[in-house]
Design a protein around this motif. Structure first.
Motif, PDB file in Angstrom:
ATOM      1  N   ASP A  22       0.840  -1.129  -0.057  1.00 43.97           N
ATOM      2  CA  ASP A  22      -0.051  -0.080   0.025  1.00 43.97           C
ATOM      3  C   ASP A  22       0.985   1.099  -0.215  1.00 43.97           C
ATOM      4  O   ASP A  22       1.022   1.721   1.158  1.00 43.97           O
ATOM      5  CB  ASP A  22      -1.009   0.078   1.193  1.00 43.97           C
ATOM      6  N   ARG A  23       1.512   1.495  -1.224  1.00 46.67           N
ATOM      7  CA  ARG A  23       2.464   2.514  -1.241  1.00 46.67           C
ATOM      8  C   ARG A  23       2.209   3.901  -0.858  1.00 46.67           C
ATOM      9  O   ARG A  23       0.710   4.136  -1.193  1.00 46.67           O
ATOM     10  CB  ARG A  23       3.099   2.577  -2.783  1.00 46.67           C
ATOM     11  N   LEU A  24       2.740   4.762  -0.372  1.00 50.50           N
ATOM     12  CA  LEU A  24       2.296   6.101   0.102  1.00 50.50           C
ATOM     13  C   LEU A  24       3.052   7.209  -0.862  1.00 50.50           C
ATOM     14  O   LEU A  24       3.975   7.114  -1.233  1.00 50.50           O
ATOM     15  CB  LEU A  24       2.931   6.243   1.540  1.00 50.50           C
ATOM     16  N   GLU A  25       2.261   8.186  -0.855  1.00 47.77           N
ATOM     17  CA  GLU A  25       2.451   9.353  -1.904  1.00 47.77           C
ATOM     18  C   GLU A  25       3.053  10.315  -0.468  1.00 47.77           C
ATOM     19  O   GLU A  25       3.027  10.021   0.691  1.00 47.77           O
ATOM     20  CB  GLU A  25       1.379  10.274  -2.149  1.00 47.77           C
ATOM     21  N   ASP A  28       1.151  11.698   2.342  1.00 48.86           N
ATOM     22  CA  ASP A  28       0.684  10.509   3.208  1.00 48.86           C
ATOM     23  C   ASP A  28       1.779   9.987   4.128  1.00 48.86           C
ATOM     24  O   ASP A  28       1.535   9.495   5.269  1.00 48.86           O
ATOM     25  CB  ASP A  28       0.302   9.576   2.499  1.00 48.86           C
ATOM     26  N   ALA A  29       3.036   9.842   3.530  1.00 49.10           N
ATOM     27  CA  ALA A  29       4.147   9.505   4.141  1.00 49.10           C
ATOM     28  C   ALA A  29       4.425  10.217   5.287  1.00 49.10           C
ATOM     29  O   ALA A  29       4.749   9.884   6.439  1.00 49.10           O
ATOM     30  CB  ALA A  29       5.475   9.250   3.309  1.00 49.10           C
ATOM     31  N   ALA A  32       2.092   9.646   7.998  1.00 50.18           N
ATOM     32  CA  ALA A  32       2.313   8.496   8.902  1.00 50.18           C
ATOM     33  C   ALA A  32       3.549   8.526   9.826  1.00 50.18           C
ATOM     34  O   ALA A  32       3.544   8.165  10.688  1.00 50.18           O
ATOM     35  CB  ALA A  32       2.448   7.571   7.623  1.00 50.18           C
ATOM     36  N   VAL A  88       7.906   2.664   6.396  1.00 50.04           N
ATOM     37  CA  VAL A  88       7.840   3.364   5.261  1.00 50.04           C
ATOM     38  C   VAL A  88       9.460   3.451   4.545  1.00 50.04           C
ATOM     39  O   VAL A  88      10.116   4.243   5.175  1.00 50.04           O
ATOM     40  CB  VAL A  88       7.326   4.635   5.194  1.00 50.04           C
ATOM     41  N   THR A 113       6.079  -0.605   3.774  1.00 53.19           N
ATOM     42  CA  THR A 113       5.642  -0.182   2.182  1.00 53.19           C
ATOM     43  C   THR A 113       6.826   0.654   2.162  1.00 53.19           C
ATOM     44  O   THR A 113       7.749   0.650   2.549  1.00 53.19           O
ATOM     45  CB  THR A 113       4.168   0.411   2.436  1.00 53.19           C
TER      46      THR A 113
END
Length: 130
Positions: A22-25, A28-29, A32, A88, A113
């Motif tokens: 569920d990769r993050l932009e 979003d990272a 997180a 991440v 991720t």
């Protein structure tokens, strides 16, 4: 164990790896990270020196990643306390990090991720760099 003779390209392997994530932009990272996720920068030193680093990110060279983040390993980082960690992985452009995140998932870090576009996307999004 012998591998089959099926030949696949690195692009095919990358696509398969990313299906698990569920990769993050970048934004979003960053969110997180604020919520307690570990951002782990696997870029080599020359890139970190040239471009900077993400404040608060752990620096773990790719060749040490599994040993440093496996909660069961004697060589783990203090932050690698349990398998439910949100990790991440950040590389330079978001390619090597996908493979690295899958490797962490194989160790039982099911929430691992990576960052879409890597450090370069983080910086381009105007997020903090030091």
């Amino acid at each position: 164990m012998t591998m089959g003779t099926t030949k696949r390209s690195v692009d095919e392997l990358l696509a398969e790896a990313r299906e698990e994530l569920d990769r993050l932009e970048p934004l979003d990272a960053a969110a997180a990270q604020v919520q307690g996720a570990l951002l782990v920068d696997i870029r080599y030193a020359a890139l970190r020196e040239r471009d900077g680093t993400i404040p608060g990110a752990l620096i773990v060279e790719r060749n040490e990643l599994e040993w440093r983040l496996d909660p069961q390993c004697d060589h783990r980082l203090p932050e690698a306390t349990h398998h439910d960690l949100r990790v991440v992985v950040v590389c330079n452009e978001g390619y090597a990090s996908s493979f690295a995140a899958v490797s962490l998932r194989q160790l039982g870090l099911a929430r691992a991720t990576d960052l879409i576009g890597g450090f370069q996307a983080w910086r381009a999004a105007g997020l903090p760099v030091r």
